[in-house]
Design an enzyme around this catalytic site. Structure first.
Site, PDB file in Angstrom:
ATOM      1  N   CYS A  91       0.764  -1.240   0.037  1.00  0.00           N
ATOM      2  CA  CYS A  91       0.107  -0.055  -0.009  1.00  0.00           C
ATOM      3  C   CYS A  91       0.697   1.295   0.048  1.00  0.00           C
ATOM      4  CB  CYS A  91      -0.965  -0.057   1.185  1.00  0.00           C
ATOM      5  SG  CYS A  91      -1.946   1.231   1.455  1.00  0.00           S
ATOM      6  N   HIS A 133      -8.852  -4.324  -2.038  1.00  0.00           N
ATOM      7  CA  HIS A 133      -7.851  -3.373  -1.419  1.00  0.00           C
ATOM      8  C   HIS A 133      -8.480  -1.697  -1.304  1.00  0.00           C
ATOM      9  CE1 HIS A 133      -3.646  -1.853   0.159  1.00  0.00           C
ATOM     10  NE2 HIS A 133      -4.148  -0.854  -0.217  1.00  0.00           N
ATOM     11  N   GLU A 134      -8.486  -1.132  -2.650  1.00  0.00           N
ATOM     12  CA  GLU A 134      -9.086   0.232  -2.823  1.00  0.00           C
ATOM     13  C   GLU A 134     -10.508   0.415  -2.148  1.00  0.00           C
ATOM     14  OE1 GLU A 134      -6.665   2.127  -3.417  1.00  0.00           O
ATOM     15  OE2 GLU A 134      -5.208   0.708  -4.072  1.00  0.00           O
ATOM     16  N   HIS A 137     -10.285   1.132   1.444  1.00  0.00           N
ATOM     17  CA  HIS A 137      -9.927   2.165   2.049  1.00  0.00           C
ATOM     18  C   HIS A 137     -10.995   3.164   1.999  1.00  0.00           C
ATOM     19  CE1 HIS A 137      -5.203   2.305   2.143  1.00  0.00           C
ATOM     20  NE2 HIS A 137      -5.362   1.947   0.997  1.00  0.00           N
TER      21      HIS A 137
HETATM   22 ZN    ZN Z   1      -3.679   1.074   0.061  1.00  0.00          ZN
END
Ligand code: ZN
Length: 164
Positions: A91, A133-134, A137
């Site tokens: 990341c 993953h995004e 966030h």
């Molecule tokens: Zn990230």
């Protein structure tokens, strides 16, 4: 366009749930351009708005080898996911670290593009991992809360790979 400063792990903004986007504005267009530029400059495969300190549900992704297939996802949501893959993940907000995370092998996402038109995007392997993953966030979730085993120094792994 401008490069924006990437917030790092420990910054409260990364643990905050982001707000949906309601309309496209000049300001938001600039944010998207800056996020793309910042992602490419940092050699990342994805970047979420909270990583540049903006609590809006906006993500940019480019997992292509040639770095020429950008996707802009506004208010993205997962429609379908299946299977499992376990692999290393890093990341831009956690520099020089990687950790092993299990993600779906396949995901299908619906989002708005920068014209605020709905589209669907599906992917496997790196694309599926990156989408998960995004999108995490945007809900204030960092991959480091999902790793199996300790974080590792990504530079050590690169050295091992060149030795093999
Ligand atoms: Zn990230």
């Amino acid at each position: 366009m401008a490069i924006r400063k990437i917030r790092e792990w420990g910054d409260e903004v990364l643990n905050t749930v982001c707000r949906p986007v309601t309309k496209m504005t000049e300001h938001l267009g600039e944010l998207i351009d800056d996020m793309l530029e910042t992602m490419y400059e940092s050699s990342g495969v994805g970047l979420a708005a909270p990583q540049v300190g903006v609590l809006k549900r906006v993500v940019v992704i480019d997992v292509s080898e040639d770095r020429n297939e950008p996707y802009v996802l506004i208010n993205p949501r997962i429609l379908e996911s299946s299977g499992e893959q376990t692999g290393y993940e890093g990341c831009l907000s956690v520099p020089n670290k990687i950790g092993e995370v299990t993600r779906p092998a396949y995901v299908k996402v619906a989002a708005l593009d920068r014209d605020m038109k709905e589209f669907e995007l599906e992917g496997t392997e790196m694309m599926a991992r990156c989408l998960c993953h995004e999108l995490d966030h945007l809900d204030g979730i960092m991959y480091v809360s999902k790793t199996e085993g300790p974080l590792q120094d990504s530079r050590v792994l690169e050295e091992q790979e060149t030795e093999e």
